[in-house]
Design a protein around this motif. Structure first.
Motif: not given
Length: 305
Positions: A241-246, A250-260
């Protein structure tokens, strides 16, 4: 008159005592059992400590996370981190992140089950020219690191205009790109008696009927094991998801955790840990419900008796 001395027989040596485990006292057995359980509990505590720390830290304020306070539990017990985590971040609700992860995980499970089972049936039950060569090439892909194909795959999906969609993350699941699951099902099918196929052909069944009516019901342990691993791997995937989602929506939970975690401002580690605890619940429930099928599926046991 002299008397003759009678010769004395040599005294036989007593045999050396042989250790008999059954003669061990009940007290010694209890001591060994107690030592074993203490060591096992100690090792379990070491293994589970990170998870315990994460759960405990989800109820701590940010000032006590990663600071001088190293205690596992906090006196300032609060649910504020969970409230903040449920509010979402970046204008996107946590429910949306959960929904996105669920879409990817369920799509991965469905695609993997469909493609891997059909491919495995072809390799295990259908004789065609080059079957062994193709199967060996498929197994060889397990030795190919994912990082080697990242750039070529990204260029292909970018040229097709599929970046920032879920297609790059799911299309490989529907094309049997996970050789591990194909290999798992092939080994399971090979343990099933070939007489089942022959009896079905006598009754006029073709490959489709044999696959759907005979193979799939018998493959339930392998299918469930594949579902569990596919669900967990997709749910925890971060790099894809980090590579293909901008788009954050559309972020899944692993990317959402990084936003904190913000490098320019204060990071809300408490909310991030609280969301991590919530993210573990679906995986834990999914695993506990189907765990009894894992060993049976991975060991690829066929019919018995």
């Amino acid at each position: 008159m002299t008397t003759m001395a009678t010769p004395t027989k040599p005294v036989a040596e007593a045999p050396a005592p042989v250790y008999n485990p059954k003669s061990e006292s009940a007290g010694a057995k209890r001591i060994k059992s107690a030592i074993f359980h203490v060591v096992a509990l100690a090792l379990t505590g070491v293994v589970l400590y990170p998870a315990l720390w994460m759960v405990a830290s989800s109820f701590k304020p940010n000032s006590e996370i990663g600071g001088a306070n190293t205690s596992l539990w906090s006196s300032n017990f609060s649910f504020d981190n969970f409230v903040t985590a449920m509010d979402g971040i970046g204008g996107v609700s946590t429910l949306q992140f959960f929904t996105n992860s669920l879409i990817l995980a369920i799509g991965a499970v469905v695609g993997t089950i469909l493609s891997a089972s059909v491919s495995a049936y072809a390799f295990a039950r259908i004789k065609f020219p080059g079957r062994s060569v193709l199967f060996g090439m498929m197994i060889a892909t397990l030795l190919l690191p994912f990082h080697v194909v990242i750039i070529p795959q990204y260029i292909v999906f970018q040229q097709l205009g599929l970046v920032d969609t879920y297609i790059p993350l799911l299309i490989g699941k529907f094309l049997a790109a996970d050789a591990f699951f194909v290999f798992l099902m092939v080994q399971f099918m090979r343990n099933l008696p070939a007489e089942l196929d022959e009896a079905a052909r006598i009754d006029g069944a073709g490959h489709v009927r044999i696959f759907t009516s005979i193979m799939l019901p018998l493959m339930k342990p392998a299918l469930i094991s594949t579902s569990i691993f596919s669900f967990i791997w997709s749910w925890n995937d971060f790099l894809g998801p980090l590579l293909y989602l901008n788009t954050p929506e559309k972020y899944p939970l692993p990317l959402a955790l990084r936003l904190f975690v913000d490098q320019t401002q204060s990071s809300d580690y408490g909310a991030m840990i609280a969301m991590s605890v919530l993210a573990l619940l679906p995986v834990l429930i999914f695993f506990l419900v189907f765990q009894r099928y894992i060993v049976e599926g991975v060991s690829t046991q066929g019919l018995k008796g």
